[in-house]
Design an enzyme around this catalytic site. Sequence first.
Site: not given
Length: 130
Positions: A107, A69-71
Amino acid sequence: MARSLSYVTSTQLLSLARNPRVAIVDVRDEERSYDPHIGGSLHFASETFSQKLPDLIQAVKGKDTLVFHCALSQVRGPTCARLFLDHLSESKEDMDIKNVMVLERGFNGWQHAGRPVCTCTDSPCKGTCS
Ligand SMILES: [Zn+2]
């Protein structure tokens, strides 16, 4: 066996994360240092992701599922997950990884859904705080 990229929701990840064979890989860049993170997640910044791939392989020995995952999981998360998949398919190493997944909405989605976050500054995060 061909592996493909699949997506999980934060609800699914919440139960998945209890499994010790599941690793969460945070590929956010500088946000990781000032925003909270998912407890127990590994951090491999997208900027240096390809160079650090061998370290990631070491860090996930014995895991069978990786959740990237990233943002927002729109660009960096899926991109790094695909790099990892490509590496797996080219690698002669005997890896236990069966599933490579991306956390839907990243996130930010996780946090907005009220899922538990961790604010420790440990590297790597031990995932013991709530
Ligand atoms: Zn932490």
